[in-house]
Enzyme design. Structure first.
Site, PDB file in Angstrom:
ATOM      1  N   LYS A 118       1.975  -3.392   8.835  1.00  0.00           N
ATOM      2  CA  LYS A 118       3.207  -2.625   8.690  1.00  0.00           C
ATOM      3  C   LYS A 118       4.404  -3.447   9.116  1.00  0.00           C
ATOM      4  O   LYS A 118       4.478  -3.922  10.240  1.00  0.00           O
ATOM      5  CB  LYS A 118       3.125  -1.358   9.529  1.00  0.00           C
ATOM      6  CG  LYS A 118       4.325  -0.476   9.311  1.00  0.00           C
ATOM      7  CD  LYS A 118       4.057   0.908   9.789  1.00  0.00           C
ATOM      8  CE  LYS A 118       5.194   1.343  10.682  1.00  0.00           C
ATOM      9  NZ  LYS A 118       4.939   2.572  11.341  1.00  0.00           N
ATOM     10  N   GLY A 141       7.305   3.916   3.657  1.00  0.00           N
ATOM     11  CA  GLY A 141       7.637   5.141   4.385  1.00  0.00           C
ATOM     12  C   GLY A 141       9.012   5.012   4.981  1.00  0.00           C
ATOM     13  O   GLY A 141       9.698   4.017   4.767  1.00  0.00           O
ATOM     14  N   GLY A 142       9.411   6.041   5.708  1.00  0.00           N
ATOM     15  CA  GLY A 142      10.711   6.025   6.345  1.00  0.00           C
ATOM     16  C   GLY A 142      10.840   4.896   7.349  1.00  0.00           C
ATOM     17  O   GLY A 142      11.932   4.436   7.639  1.00  0.00           O
ATOM     18  N   VAL A 174       4.068  -0.889   4.152  1.00  0.00           N
ATOM     19  CA  VAL A 174       2.726  -1.240   4.586  1.00  0.00           C
ATOM     20  C   VAL A 174       2.058  -2.102   3.521  1.00  0.00           C
ATOM     21  O   VAL A 174       2.048  -1.744   2.343  1.00  0.00           O
ATOM     22  CB  VAL A 174       1.879   0.021   4.846  1.00  0.00           C
ATOM     23  CG1 VAL A 174       0.511  -0.357   5.353  1.00  0.00           C
ATOM     24  CG2 VAL A 174       2.577   0.923   5.843  1.00  0.00           C
ATOM     25  N   ASP A 180       5.883  13.020  13.959  1.00  0.00           N
ATOM     26  CA  ASP A 180       6.102  13.065  12.511  1.00  0.00           C
ATOM     27  C   ASP A 180       4.787  13.359  11.803  1.00  0.00           C
ATOM     28  O   ASP A 180       4.373  12.647  10.905  1.00  0.00           O
ATOM     29  CB  ASP A 180       6.702  11.742  12.031  1.00  0.00           C
ATOM     30  CG  ASP A 180       7.261  11.851  10.618  1.00  0.00           C
ATOM     31  OD1 ASP A 180       7.394  12.982  10.120  1.00  0.00           O
ATOM     32  OD2 ASP A 180       7.547  10.810  10.007  1.00  0.00           O
ATOM     33  N   LEU A 221       0.835  -1.206   0.000  1.00  0.00           N
ATOM     34  CA  LEU A 221       0.000   0.000   0.000  1.00  0.00           C
ATOM     35  C   LEU A 221       0.864   1.247   0.000  1.00  0.00           C
ATOM     36  O   LEU A 221       0.486   2.280  -0.519  1.00  0.00           O
ATOM     37  CB  LEU A 221      -0.880   0.032   1.250  1.00  0.00           C
ATOM     38  CG  LEU A 221      -2.027  -0.977   1.321  1.00  0.00           C
ATOM     39  CD1 LEU A 221      -2.664  -0.919   2.692  1.00  0.00           C
ATOM     40  CD2 LEU A 221      -3.057  -0.673   0.258  1.00  0.00           C
ATOM     41  N   GLY A 222       2.032   1.153   0.610  1.00  0.00           N
ATOM     42  CA  GLY A 222       2.895   2.328   0.667  1.00  0.00           C
ATOM     43  C   GLY A 222       4.200   2.005   1.350  1.00  0.00           C
ATOM     44  O   GLY A 222       4.332   0.987   2.036  1.00  0.00           O
TER      45      GLY A 222
END
Ligand SMILES: *[C@@H]1O[C@H](CO)[C@@H](O)[C@H](O)[C@H]1NC(C)=O
Ligand SMILES: *[C@@H]1O[C@H](CO)[C@@H](O)[C@H](O)[C@H]1NC(C)=O
Ligand SMILES: *[C@@H]1O[C@H](CO)[C@@H](O)[C@H](O)[C@H]1NC(C)=O
Ligand SMILES: *[C@@H]1O[C@H](CO)[C@@H](O)[C@H](O)[C@H]1NC(C)=O
Ligand SMILES: *[C@@H]1O[C@H](CO)[C@@H](O)[C@H](O)[C@H]1NC(C)=O
Ligand SMILES: *[C@@H]1O[C@H](CO)[C@@H](O)[C@H](O)[C@H]1NC(C)=O
Ligand SMILES: *[C@@H]1O[C@H](CO)[C@@H](O)[C@H](O)[C@H]1NC(C)=O
Ligand SMILES: *[C@@H]1O[C@H](CO)[C@@H](O)[C@H](O)[C@H]1NC(C)=O
Length: 762
Positions: free
Chosen positions: A458, A439-440, A444, A556, A436-437
């Protein structure tokens, strides 16, 4: 804001200093300056006499001007440099776009004010890159083209006008056109012909634009930034990529015979360039550094490079050896690739070739072996489970809820401990199409549980052992939180090396994507939707700040961490980056600065102490992004306009902050509301944390603004002041308690505090 920029700058410099201290390949000639601002200047480029390659072909001599505002200005032939790459053989410079503006009758009004729009690279080490640049003509109707040194046409395109300008901006011939350029171009002189078809039909000329531009531009930059160039009427600069090479001879075979052969280092190689004559040098495989300097290429110690070797590693000149330890075998280049030599497996291999009777024995053996492997696996899983704080978590969960006491698969308040097998199955073994994505903090995945409910899983990056205890503590708190605007943590999996978290699935992606992703939020999205998303996110944060002690900080906040469901309800996620507010000095010092550029609280950068007011700062940036639909960092225009916050503060000081707002926001928002939201934002992004409002106040004010906007007098357009007066009197006369919408006068709703002044540093 300048303070913030300097701090970020300082951090970058510090970071590169640290990096330089680890491995030290030479950059510049001895005694020469190796950097200008944050740009590295490797030889053959150089600043000052004797520091650059001088072979009668100019182009390597750079100037660094420290006297102006920071960062210093690096130039070649007077053109400002944005980047310099040894690897790609490219430099990026800025060049002004050629501009001509006309009045409605087609008469010329004005053009570039003194800035250089052409570039003569004839006889230099540089050529325009034909692969990285393109010619663009903006505005219509216009023919944009450029000519070579002798005035001959090289490349161009025609942009026509169309009646309807409702389309989203794309550079395909209507209002904007682009054209590729040939290789070996060394001269750029932009030209325009503004009425390519004098006897034209309305189809070509209706809806003409006042200003026309022609420029050569880095394609990649233009593709992402072109929307910001639409409908401009001022001068701007664009990046252009140049291919550099040593060009005093045609190729390597000739050059290697010459005394001034540029590839000086022993472990270096020469390659001919494709654009024009000349060559460039590279360090041989296994070496790094600067091939243009004597002994510039130094051996890479591969054993120090992460993920290279997990066995016994030995560095050799230009290479390395990597073997499993003597008692193990397997692939030492992958993690856990070295396995203990397995006696059972080899026995099995011998056995299977033999007769039927032995096969029986073999199958018995096999059973044992499988059982052994299985128990091995279980042991590993158990180890990770314990390592990751599973036992502590179980104990704490038991104390939270005495009802359930079975260990794994136990649920507490909806929180579940998943097995690795569950999650493998749910994500189809973490298939790439389930991502789905990224990130840092990790990747996910979308997962489907056996009861066909959809979840987001995640998988985090590595975690320090010391962090795992804190991680479980945090997880326990997060699992207790149930707020409609916070993505619910459903469970976790501890049997793997790095714990995985299972969250509620939120269908419509991130707010970042919604704002900048093309579809979704556009100039027509109403102010109310934006204010609602803002208010909901603010409530989530206010809840987290106040519901636990010590408060749970996010750390964040950014639009990429706010998700939207099918009804566009905001849900804040990724409290993974959050820290429970540290309360002793040791903790503060140990905390690494985390967060995202553009959203980071400048005070946090200086003190390393994350507070609830750091979240408020980041949140202010989010609201600013929602209302302006601009990226928080933009690389178009001058340095001081990079950050959305500093643009806003500067515009505010000049009294022109309304121009920054999105059209729809501008048309729907009355002056009082604009004043209120500006005041709120200025307080949120104040340099001093103490001057920022609390998250609760921010949420309340955004809700107040929403209520205000719904009132008839909240609208900016179609207002009649006399009618408004009447309406006010009527409403105030029949004021009813409990009726939220009509309880307030406009001023009450907004409740602007005249006394508190904005603070901004410059
Ligand atoms: C471009 O530069 C070259 C080398 O400096 C020079 O000979 C030439 O005249 C210049 N061309 C123009 C049009 O200025
Ligand atoms: C323009 O078009 C009209 C008719 O469409 C024609 O009469 C006229 O001669 C044209 N003018 C020019 C300059 O071509
Ligand atoms: C442009 O189009 C509009 C709408 O059709 C029309 O009213 C207007 O007269 C046109 N303008 C010109 C210069 O032809
Ligand atoms: C290198 O360039 C010279 C002329 O400078 C030419 O004679 C020679 O053929 C070229 N060699 C190669 C391999 O291209
Ligand atoms: C390093 O050694 C390995 C095998 O020992 C070989 O396959 C590889 O090509 C070598 N690499 C270099 C850069 O020489
Ligand atoms: C949410 O996403 C779905 C599918 O992408 C889309 O059809 C729907 O319109 C979106 N909802 C909103 C409110 O944007
Ligand atoms: C959207 O709102 C409707 C009506 O309030 C509700 O039934 C539905 O469950 C909501 N959808 C989501 C994804 O929350
Ligand atoms: C930079 O920002 C200021 C304030 O918003 C604005 O006035 C100025 O025009 C901007 N400059 C450019 C080149 O965008």
């Amino acid at each position: 804001m300048a303070t913030m920029a300097t701090t970020v700058h300082l951090l970058i410099v510090l970071h590169s200093l640290v990096a330089a201290a680890v491995a030290q390949p030479p950059v510049a000639r001895p005694g020469c300056r190796g950097t200008c601002g944050d740009i590295t200047v490797p030889y053959p480029f150089g600043i000052g006499a004797g520091c650059y390659r001088d072979d009668d072909i100019p182009g390597f001599q750079l100037e660094c001007d420290d006297s102006g505002p920071s960062p210093p200005r690096l130039t070649v032939f007077g053109y400002r440099l944005a980047a310099l790459s040894m690897e790609d053989g490219e430099i990026t410079t800025y060049l002004s776009a050629r501009r001509s503006c006309y009045n409605s009758m087609g008469g010329f009004v004005d053009g570039n004010g003194g800035s250089t729009t052409d570039m003569n690279l004839s006889g230099t080490a540089h050529l325009f890159s034909s692969t990285e640049n393109q010619l663009v003509a903006l505005g219509c109707p216009t023919l944009g083209y450029f000519v070579d040194e002798y005035g001959f046409y090289v490349s161009g395109c025609v942009s026509v006008c169309q009646q309807s300008s409702e389309h989203t901006f794309s550079c395909t011939g209507v209002g904007c056109c682009q054209s590729a350029i040939p290789s070996e171009v060394n001269f750029f002189y932009p030209q325009q012909s503004n009425n390519p078809n004098p006897n034209n039909s309305v189809a070509f000329t209706n809806d003409t634009t006042p200003c026309h531009y022609v420029f050569l531009v880095e394609t990649q930059w233009f593709d992402s930034e072109s929307v910001y160039l639409n409908d401009r009427n001022d001068d701007f600069e664009v990046p252009v990529v140049l291919d550099w090479a040593v060009r005093n001879v045609d190729n390597c075979s000739t050059a290697s015979q010459m005394a001034d052969f540029a590839c000086r280092s022993v472990q270096s190689e020469c390659l001919d360039v494709v654009n024009g004559p000349g060559y460039r040098c590279y360090c041989s495989a296994g070496y790094e550094g600067n091939p243009y300097l004597d002994n510039g290429c130094i051996d890479i110690d591969e054993c120090q490079v992460e993920d290279t070797c997990y066995g016994d590693c030995a560095n050799t000149p230009g290479n390395y050896t990597c073997q499993c330890p003597p008692e193990k075998s397997g692939d030492p280049t992958v993690k856990d690739g070295c396995k203990p030599k397995d006696k059972f497996t080899s026995t099995l291999r011998v056995v299977t070739g033999v007769g039927v009777g032995v096969i029986l024995l073999g199958s018995m053996c096999c059973g044992t072996c499988l059982a052994l492997q299985k128990s091995n696996l279980i042991r590993t899983k158990k180890k990770f489970f314990e390592h990751n704080g599973g036992v502590i978590l179980q104990q704490q969960m038991r104390s939270y809820s005495s009802s359930s006491s079975t260990a794994r698969g136990a649920t507490t308040g909806g929180f579940k401990i998943f097995s690795a097998q569950d999650l493998n199955k749910a994500t189809n073994n973490f298939a790439a199409d389930r991502i789905l994505g990224r990130g840092g903090h990790g990747i996910v995945y979308k997962g489907v549980l056996p009861d066909s409910s959809v979840v987001a899983i995640k998988k985090s990056k590595m975690m320090e052992e010391a962090e795992t205890k804190e991680f479980t503590r945090e997880m326990l708190i997060l699992s207790q939180i149930n707020h409609r605007n916070i993505v619910k943590l459903l469970g976790c999996c501890l049997e793997v090396e790095v714990p995985m978290l299972v969250y509620e699935y939120v269908s419509n992606g991130t707010l970042h994507h919604y704002i900048h992703g093309g579809k979704g939020l556009d100039a027509h999205t109403s102010l109310d939707t934006r204010l609602r998303i803002g208010a909901e996110s603010a409530e989530a944060l206010a809840y987290m700040h106040t519901s636990a002690s010590p408060p749970i900080l996010h750390g964040d906040i950014k639009t990429a961490n706010i998700l939207l469901d099918g009804n566009l309800t905001a849900k804040v996620t990724d409290f993974g980056a959050s820290k429970l507010a540290p309360n002793d000095e040791a903790e503060v010092i140990a905390t690494l600065v985390q967060g995202t550029c553009g959203y980071l609280d400048p005070e946090y950068l200086m003190t390393c102490k994350l507070t609830d007011k750091s979240d408020v700062y980041s949140f202010g940036v989010v609201v600013l992004e929602l209302l302006t639909r601009k990226k928080v960092l933009s690389f178009d225009g001058p340095e001081q306009n990079r950050s959305l916050v500093s643009r806003f503060v500067m515009a505010m000081k000049a009294g022109r902050h309304d121009e920054l707002m999105d059209d729809k926001v501008r048309s729907e928002m009355g002056p009082e509301a604009l004043e209120e939201v500006t005041h709120l934002l200025m307080r949120c992004v104040s340099m001093n944390g103490e001057e920022r409002p609390g998250m609760k106040e921010v949420a309340e004010r955004l809700q107040g603004l929403r209520r205000y906007q719904r009132l008839p007098w909240g609208q900016a357009s179609g207002r009649d002041s006399e009618q408004e007066e009447e309406e006010n009197k009527r409403l105030l006369g029949t004021r009813r308690q409990g009726d939220v919408d009509y309880k307030f006068k406009p001023r009450d709703v907004l409740h602007i505090e005249g006394a508190s002044a904005y603070t901004y540093s410059s």
